[in-house]
Enzyme design. Structure first.
Site, PDB file in Angstrom:
ATOM      1  N   ASN A  10      23.505 -18.381 -26.287  1.00 18.29           N
ATOM      2  CA  ASN A  10      21.827 -17.860 -26.225  1.00 18.29           C
ATOM      3  C   ASN A  10      21.312 -19.344 -26.141  1.00 18.29           C
ATOM      4  O   ASN A  10      21.337 -20.245 -25.557  1.00 18.29           O
ATOM      5  CB  ASN A  10      22.504 -19.311 -27.993  1.00 18.29           C
ATOM      6  CG  ASN A  10      20.573 -18.931 -28.469  1.00 18.29           C
ATOM      7  OD1 ASN A  10      20.012 -18.525 -27.919  1.00 18.29           O
ATOM      8  ND2 ASN A  10      20.897 -19.799 -29.812  1.00 18.29           N
ATOM      9  N   LYS A  12      17.245 -19.683 -25.801  1.00 16.22           N
ATOM     10  CA  LYS A  12      17.343 -20.514 -26.882  1.00 16.22           C
ATOM     11  C   LYS A  12      15.407 -20.036 -26.361  1.00 16.22           C
ATOM     12  O   LYS A  12      15.673 -18.564 -25.567  1.00 16.22           O
ATOM     13  CB  LYS A  12      17.286 -22.126 -27.151  1.00 16.22           C
ATOM     14  CG  LYS A  12      18.804 -22.019 -27.762  1.00 16.22           C
ATOM     15  CD  LYS A  12      19.552 -23.720 -27.811  1.00 16.22           C
ATOM     16  CE  LYS A  12      20.506 -22.627 -29.040  1.00 16.22           C
ATOM     17  NZ  LYS A  12      21.070 -24.956 -29.555  1.00 16.22           N
ATOM     18  N   HIS A  97      20.340 -18.664 -36.996  1.00 15.74           N
ATOM     19  CA  HIS A  97      20.291 -19.947 -36.468  1.00 15.74           C
ATOM     20  C   HIS A  97      19.917 -21.132 -37.247  1.00 15.74           C
ATOM     21  O   HIS A  97      18.606 -20.756 -37.343  1.00 15.74           O
ATOM     22  CB  HIS A  97      19.605 -19.657 -35.574  1.00 15.74           C
ATOM     23  CG  HIS A  97      20.354 -20.921 -34.199  1.00 15.74           C
ATOM     24  ND1 HIS A  97      20.202 -22.340 -34.288  1.00 15.74           N
ATOM     25  CD2 HIS A  97      21.370 -20.780 -32.703  1.00 15.74           C
ATOM     26  CE1 HIS A  97      21.293 -23.119 -33.146  1.00 15.74           C
ATOM     27  NE2 HIS A  97      21.510 -22.105 -32.640  1.00 15.74           N
ATOM     28  N   GLU A  99      18.647 -23.286 -35.690  1.00 18.98           N
ATOM     29  CA  GLU A  99      16.797 -23.618 -35.219  1.00 18.98           C
ATOM     30  C   GLU A  99      15.991 -23.140 -36.305  1.00 18.98           C
ATOM     31  O   GLU A  99      14.954 -23.412 -36.666  1.00 18.98           O
ATOM     32  CB  GLU A  99      17.327 -23.910 -34.040  1.00 18.98           C
ATOM     33  CG  GLU A  99      17.542 -24.683 -33.015  1.00 18.98           C
ATOM     34  CD  GLU A  99      18.262 -24.655 -32.043  1.00 18.98           C
ATOM     35  OE1 GLU A  99      17.511 -23.367 -31.422  1.00 18.98           O
ATOM     36  OE2 GLU A  99      19.278 -25.087 -31.483  1.00 18.98           O
ATOM     37  N   GLU A 166      28.401 -22.868 -36.852  1.00 14.20           N
ATOM     38  CA  GLU A 166      28.037 -23.949 -35.031  1.00 14.20           C
ATOM     39  C   GLU A 166      27.537 -25.081 -36.694  1.00 14.20           C
ATOM     40  O   GLU A 166      26.533 -24.830 -37.510  1.00 14.20           O
ATOM     41  CB  GLU A 166      26.263 -23.237 -34.656  1.00 14.20           C
ATOM     42  CG  GLU A 166      27.215 -22.327 -34.342  1.00 14.20           C
ATOM     43  CD  GLU A 166      25.551 -21.788 -33.264  1.00 14.20           C
ATOM     44  OE1 GLU A 166      25.665 -22.051 -31.692  1.00 14.20           O
ATOM     45  OE2 GLU A 166      24.747 -21.960 -33.684  1.00 14.20           O
ATOM     46  N   GLY A 172      23.916 -29.014 -29.338  1.00 18.55           N
ATOM     47  CA  GLY A 172      23.010 -29.488 -28.246  1.00 18.55           C
ATOM     48  C   GLY A 172      23.611 -30.911 -28.385  1.00 18.55           C
ATOM     49  O   GLY A 172      22.651 -31.841 -27.368  1.00 18.55           O
ATOM     50  N   SER A 212      28.046 -27.691 -28.819  1.00 13.76           N
ATOM     51  CA  SER A 212      28.739 -28.628 -27.368  1.00 13.76           C
ATOM     52  C   SER A 212      29.480 -27.955 -27.039  1.00 13.76           C
ATOM     53  O   SER A 212      30.869 -28.298 -26.307  1.00 13.76           O
ATOM     54  CB  SER A 212      28.980 -29.870 -28.025  1.00 13.76           C
ATOM     55  OG  SER A 212      27.096 -30.148 -28.603  1.00 13.76           O
TER      56      SER A 212
HETATM   57  P1  13P Z   1      25.182 -26.200 -27.859  1.00 10.41           P
HETATM   58  O1  13P Z   1      25.697 -24.954 -26.664  1.00 10.41           O
HETATM   59  O2  13P Z   1      23.306 -26.489 -26.099  1.00 10.41           O
HETATM   60  O3  13P Z   1      25.342 -27.336 -28.848  1.00 10.41           O
HETATM   61  O4  13P Z   1      24.079 -24.948 -28.422  1.00 10.41           O
HETATM   62  C1  13P Z   1      24.249 -24.659 -29.665  1.00 10.41           C
HETATM   63  C2  13P Z   1      23.807 -23.362 -29.473  1.00 10.41           C
HETATM   64  O5  13P Z   1      22.873 -23.415 -30.939  1.00 10.41           O
HETATM   65  C3  13P Z   1      24.603 -22.044 -29.505  1.00 10.41           C
HETATM   66  O6  13P Z   1      23.531 -20.807 -30.844  1.00 10.41           O
END
Ligand code: 13P
Length: 250
Positions: A10, A12, A97, A99, A166, A172, A212
């Site tokens: 992803n 983003k 997601h 976010e 997740e 992150g 992560s």
């Molecule tokens: P990270 O791997 O950067 O922690 O992000 C995970 C994520 O949100 C994937 O959708």
């Protein structure tokens, strides 16, 4: 039989046209021996989908969107439908997601409608669930995930869907749950899917872990029972890191 693994990236809100070179490089590293072991997917910003289409097809890498509207078309400025993403080369779309749940106030009902719209368009939804740090601290992680699974998956059973666990606090941050915590959550999520849809469907739904994931921790996480792949953020931006995660299956 365990489902065929999926390593999904992803990107983003990262990536300009120059980043298409990463997909080409990923293709060069994605050898036939690895192709047999795991599927690879990149979800770039939607602006890159059309440009990525040919490169990804040559590299045997699937493409996906990061979000879609729950309708097919209409007066929804700035939105994209699952059908449009498919038209641009996507075979997957991430929905729900954290976010978007937290940054755009998306409810379980909205996520469910998006997942159903994706299936209707012939695009595989990757439905994200996961507790916040406060919820984990309060001891309600399993209850939160159970509720999200029940309320945000398509009402009709389908083993085509993908579910990604997740934990919000692991995204992150460089912090992951312990292997025991991941195993516990995934076993519980599998049970929930089987209770909802029956084991014939439930056992075939791919359950990804996200948050992560890195080349350093991928093997331990991916070898856990009920973990059928990963949803990778930061480490998916560089072809070498992303392929190193997938190589856990070799
Ligand atoms: P990270 O791997 O950067 O922690 O992000 C995970 C994520 O949100 C994937 O959708």
């Amino acid at each position: 039989m365990t489902p065929h693994p999926l390593i999904a990236g992803n990107w983003k809100m990262n990536g300009l046209r120059a980043s298409l070179a990463e997909i080409a490089q990923l293709g060069a590293l994605y050898q036939p021996s690895l192709q047999q072991k795991t599927e690879l997917l990149i979800c770039p910003p939607a602006t890159l989908l059309i440009g990525a289409q040919e490169i990804a097809a040559r590299a045997k890498i699937a493409l996906g969107g990061q979000n879609c509207h729950f309708l097919e078309y209409g007066p929804h400025t700035g939105d994209l439908s699952a059908l449009m993403l498919k038209d641009a080369g996507a075979s997957y779309v991430i929905v729900g997601h954290s976010e978007r749940r937290h940054g755009h106030q998306e409810t379980d009902a909205v996520v469910q409608a998006k997942a159903e719209a994706a299936l209707k368009a012939g695009v595989t939804p990757i439905i994200c669930v996961g507790e916040t740090g406060a919820q984990r601290q309060a001891g309600v992680a399993l209850a939160v995930v159970e509720e999200q699974i029940k309320a945000s998956l398509p009402a009709e059973e389908s083993s085509t869907i993908v579910v990604a666990y997740e934990p919000v606090w692991a995204i992150g941050t460089g912090v992951t749950p312990t292997l025991e915590e991941i195993a516990e959550l995934h076993a519980f999520a599998r049970d929930t899917l089987n209770r909802l849809f029956g084991s014939v469907v439930g056992d075939n739904i791919r359950l990804l872990y996200g948050g992560s994931v890195s080349p350093a921790n991928a093997k331990d996480i991916l070898m856990l029972k009920n973990v059928n792949g990963a949803l990778v953020g930061g480490a998916s931006l560089k072809a070498e890191d992303f392929i190193a995660i997938a190589r856990a299956y070799l």
